[in-house]
Design a protein around this motif. Structure first.
Motif: not given
Length: 262
Positions: A127-132
């Motif tokens: 959701d925060m765009g930091i799954a990478r």
């Protein structure tokens, strides 16, 4: 409406040095409140008192109408999260493992995180765009990425209130923007945010309320558009400050700077 956080006549001293004196502020659910002021004026101390890390010498801090000192550590952690100014992991955990640590207040004694806890932590990172960053070692990522991981860990607690101590401190320009964008998204989701900052220019884009703190208490407090004036900023920082306005896409954008000619 009852405030979600109410600070009443709060006073605190370190030995013989008084840092807070008769501080009063009410914060309502879903508001973003920025504590603005110079080093040493008591911003972080106030956050630590709200979080019950420090206990007031005088006054009270109420959370949903209840004295914060009556909460247990785990009970308070289910309501309130705290993102510190700096953090170093003692072991090279993956970022996902650090985020999952936010589930601790919801686990029983000696209970290990479940697969559902891991999935929940990963969903927050997505959701925060930091799954990478999930499989990367927390100790090997950048300062801005670590700050985003700490925010994700705090959200794993599912708090209603999040305290941020200088969330953009030591970050470069891009990472400051990423963190501020994340805080704005949290505010839009209805989470109550109380944050300290050294950067007045961040406040116009983020806060609902601002409390300007000087060395003798609050200089001014209220809605950002009313309180962020040249006079109040100058009194807060002890230097002449000028506010400038530019028009962008039909909207007035404000920023301030010290007036070095005066």
């Amino acid at each position: 409406m009852q405030p979600i956080v109410s600070v009443k006549n709060a006073s605190f001293s370190y030995q013989n040095k008084e840092v807070l004196r008769n501080v009063n502020i009410d914060i309502f659910e879903g508001e973003t409140v920025c504590l603005l002021g110079p080093n040493g004026c008591g911003k972080t101390t106030l956050l630590n008192c709200i979080n019950n890390t420090l206990q007031l010498q005088k006054g009270q801090i109420m959370i949903n109408g209840r004295n914060v000192e009556t909460f247990g550590i785990t009970e308070l952690a289910r309501i309130m999260g705290y993102v510190f100014q700096d953090h170093t992991a003692p072991f090279p955990y993956t970022s996902l493992e650090v985020v999952r640590m936010g589930r601790t207040p919801h686990l029983g004694f000696f209970q290990a995180p479940s697969p559902e806890d891991t999935e929940f932590a990963y969903s927050i990172m997505q959701d925060m765009g930091i799954a990478r960053l999930a499989t990367k070692k927390y100790t090997n990522i950048s300062g801005g990425e670590r700050q985003l991981v700490l925010i994700a860990r705090t959200l794993c607690q599912e708090p209603k209130i999040v305290l941020f101590d200088e969330p953009t401190s030591h970050l470069d320009f891009k990472n400051q923007a990423l963190v501020l964008h994340t805080l704005k998204k949290l505010s839009q989701r209805g989470i109550t945010i109380i944050m300290t900052s050294h950067f007045p220019n961040h406040i116009w884009n983020l806060g609902d309320k601002v409390a300007m703190m000087g060395y003798n208490g609050f200089v001014a407090m209220g809605h950002v558009e009313e309180v962020m004036t040249e006079e109040n900023l100058s009194r807060t920082y002890g230097v002449n400050v000028r506010i400038y306005e530019v028009m962008k896409n039909g909207k007035i954008v404000r920023f301030c700077s010290p007036d070095l000619d005066l």
